[in-house]
Design an enzyme around this catalytic site. Structure first.
Site, mmCIF file in Angstrom:
data_model
loop_
_atom_site.group_PDB
_atom_site.id
_atom_site.type_symbol
_atom_site.label_atom_id
_atom_site.label_comp_id
_atom_site.label_asym_id
_atom_site.label_seq_id
_atom_site.Cartn_x
_atom_site.Cartn_y
_atom_site.Cartn_z
ATOM 1 N N ARG A 80 36.903 -33.804 -16.963
ATOM 2 C CA ARG A 80 37.609 -34.682 -16.894
ATOM 3 C C ARG A 80 39.431 -34.437 -16.657
ATOM 4 O O ARG A 80 39.930 -33.433 -16.922
ATOM 5 C CB ARG A 80 37.777 -35.684 -18.410
ATOM 6 N N HIS A 105 34.392 -35.514 -12.998
ATOM 7 C CA HIS A 105 34.035 -34.729 -11.547
ATOM 8 C C HIS A 105 34.632 -35.163 -10.522
ATOM 9 O O HIS A 105 33.975 -35.572 -9.415
ATOM 10 C CB HIS A 105 32.669 -34.894 -11.850
ATOM 11 N N HIS A 179 26.180 -28.239 -11.883
ATOM 12 C CA HIS A 179 25.634 -29.209 -12.999
ATOM 13 C C HIS A 179 24.195 -29.057 -13.099
ATOM 14 O O HIS A 179 23.795 -30.060 -13.309
ATOM 15 C CB HIS A 179 26.170 -30.372 -12.697
ATOM 16 N N TYR A 181 20.793 -29.012 -14.887
ATOM 17 C CA TYR A 181 19.964 -29.469 -16.226
ATOM 18 C C TYR A 181 18.881 -28.336 -16.444
ATOM 19 O O TYR A 181 18.072 -28.517 -15.591
ATOM 20 C CB TYR A 181 19.624 -30.647 -16.337
ATOM 21 N N ASP A 247 28.745 -31.993 -26.066
ATOM 22 C CA ASP A 247 29.463 -32.065 -24.703
ATOM 23 C C ASP A 247 31.049 -31.637 -24.614
ATOM 24 O O ASP A 247 32.009 -32.432 -24.739
ATOM 25 C CB ASP A 247 29.326 -33.865 -24.327
ATOM 26 N N GLU A 311 27.964 -25.552 -17.726
ATOM 27 C CA GLU A 311 28.922 -25.513 -16.615
ATOM 28 C C GLU A 311 29.918 -24.741 -16.970
ATOM 29 O O GLU A 311 30.834 -25.030 -17.487
ATOM 30 C CB GLU A 311 29.323 -27.179 -16.512
HETATM 31 C C1 BGC Z 1 30.268 -34.278 -18.791
HETATM 32 C C2 BGC Z 1 29.477 -35.294 -19.552
HETATM 33 C C3 BGC Z 1 28.781 -36.215 -18.446
HETATM 34 C C4 BGC Z 1 28.017 -35.497 -17.642
HETATM 35 C C5 BGC Z 1 27.301 -36.018 -16.365
HETATM 36 C C6 BGC Z 1 28.899 -33.521 -18.003
HETATM 37 O O1 BGC Z 1 29.828 -32.395 -17.320
HETATM 38 O O2 BGC Z 1 30.884 -33.345 -19.825
HETATM 39 O O3 BGC Z 1 30.267 -36.249 -20.328
HETATM 40 O O4 BGC Z 1 28.017 -37.202 -19.012
HETATM 41 O O5 BGC Z 1 28.671 -34.505 -16.800
HETATM 42 O O6 BGC Z 1 28.261 -36.812 -15.716
#
Ligand code: BGC
Length: 346
Positions: A80, A105, A179, A181, A247, A311
């Site tokens: 952010r 992002h 990113h 998962y 988060d 990340e």
């Molecule tokens: C952020 C989350 C977000 C996710 C998907 C993460 O890097 O910290 O807040 O929901 O990315 O966008």
């Protein structure tokens, strides 16, 4: 070791998307040139069962509508930026807000939604894909031209190697990450809350309820953020409520700029373990809190906590936080960061 190249599909502008599959050691990694995304990672279990441990989609369409940023490379700035704006060299730059008033992002069209140039190569003990992107002056609101080169690879020692480089022609904050998962039990195989986690972090980046740093880096001691000893992901406690889970960006112990231990994750039933190393100051530990019945691979449906992300990155909102380690690249001062994800079964 092996490298395979296939067509993944065609974009509406007629451009072809490639999918690369790298094999080395016991692992197989697939990468798409759209979003420089990790689309699958096959890892054997203790009993030799080969599962895909990455959440993802069955085809290109999924990646074109990828709200949760599954598997993609994020840039120019991951995480952010407060009020979608920052000042550099006395000039204010406006980005596009896509998370309330903040940018996440890099806004609605970051590097994750671009087609990267890609080419595969073999080097020493590994096989790699080199992804390249030219980002023009003013792209997403960021100053100056930027050239990004991201190399992802697999080694014979079961490591996924990440190497992030950028050159700019004007000073610009850069924060590149992946990113992915993960679900070490296999994608689509339940949630990740039974995974055991270690984070090599004595402190974390304190944030307000919207995920924007307060400026304080706070000790984890005696808090729900203390993962220094291996433990399960426990989501109780009022601290995590606004975020629906973890988060948060953890400050990685040790010398910044040097590859050092960042995290370890273990899944007991399959025996799979992953150790993460990074040169970056922090790691965003995200427990997939906002996944909401995403249509995943082979009919899998990804609900809340069906995957976790680690990340590796600079701290969120670094461009507005004078006290945070700088991530500004400039002419003659290139950006270069590394991360390694090492897998083990036992
Ligand atoms: C952020 C989350 C977000 C996710 C998907 C993460 O890097 O910290 O807040 O929901 O990315 O966008």
């Amino acid at each position: 070791m092996k490298i395979k190249e296939n067509d993944f599909g065609v974009l509406s502008n007629g451009k072809k998307v490639k999918i690369w599959t790298l094999s080395a050691g016991d692992l197989k990694l697939s990468l798409s040139s759209y979003g420089a995304a990790w689309t699958s990672l096959i890892v054997p279990s203790r009993n030799g069962i080969k599962d895909d441990i990455l959440l993802g989609y069955s085809g290109l369409d999924g990646y074109l509508n990828n709200g949760p940023y599954i598997g993609v490379t994020v840039g120019r700035f991951a995480n952010r930026i407060k009020d979608a704006s920052f000042e550099i060299m006395g000039m204010r730059h406006a980005l596009n807000a896509n998370d309330g008033v903040n940018s996440l992002h890099s806004g609605p069209r970051g590097f994750d939604k671009l087609l990267w140039k890609s080419e595969a190569y073999e080097e020493n003990e590994g096989v790699y894909v080199r992804f390249e992107l030219d980002s023009p002056d003013g792209d997403c609101g960021f100053p100056g031209q930027m050239k990004a080169v991201v190399n992802y690879g697999l080694t014979k020692s079961n490591e996924v190697i990440c190497d992030y480089q950028a050159k700019v022609d004007k000073p610009c904050p850069i924060n590149l990450t992946n990113h992915a998962y993960f679900n070490l039990a296999g994608e689509g195989n339940g949630n990740i809350l039974n995974h055991d986690v270690v984070l090599y972090s004595s402190s974390y980046v304190q944030v307000d309820k919207t995920g924007i740093p307060t400026g304080n880096i706070v000790p984890v001691d005696g808090t729900i953020f203390d993962f220094r000893k291996r433990r399960k992901i426990f989501l109780g406690g009022s601290f995590l409520k606004p975020f629906r889970g973890y988060d948060h960006c953890f400050a990685v112990d040790g010398e910044r700029g040097k590859l050092r231990p960042c995290a370890e994750v273990h899944e007991e039933d399959t025996g799979r373990s992953m150790a993460v190393f990074t040169s970056q100051p922090g790691v965003q530990f995200y427990t997939g809190n906002f996944l909401k019945n995403a249509a995943g691979k082979h009919g899998s449906v990804y609900g809340k906590h069906s995957g976790f992300c680690l990340e590796t990155q600079h701290y969120p909102d670094t461009p507005n936080q004078k006290g945070f380690p700088s991530c500004t690249a400039a002419p003659g001062k290139d950006y270069h960061e590394k991360a390694v994800f090492k897998f083990d079964v036992g």
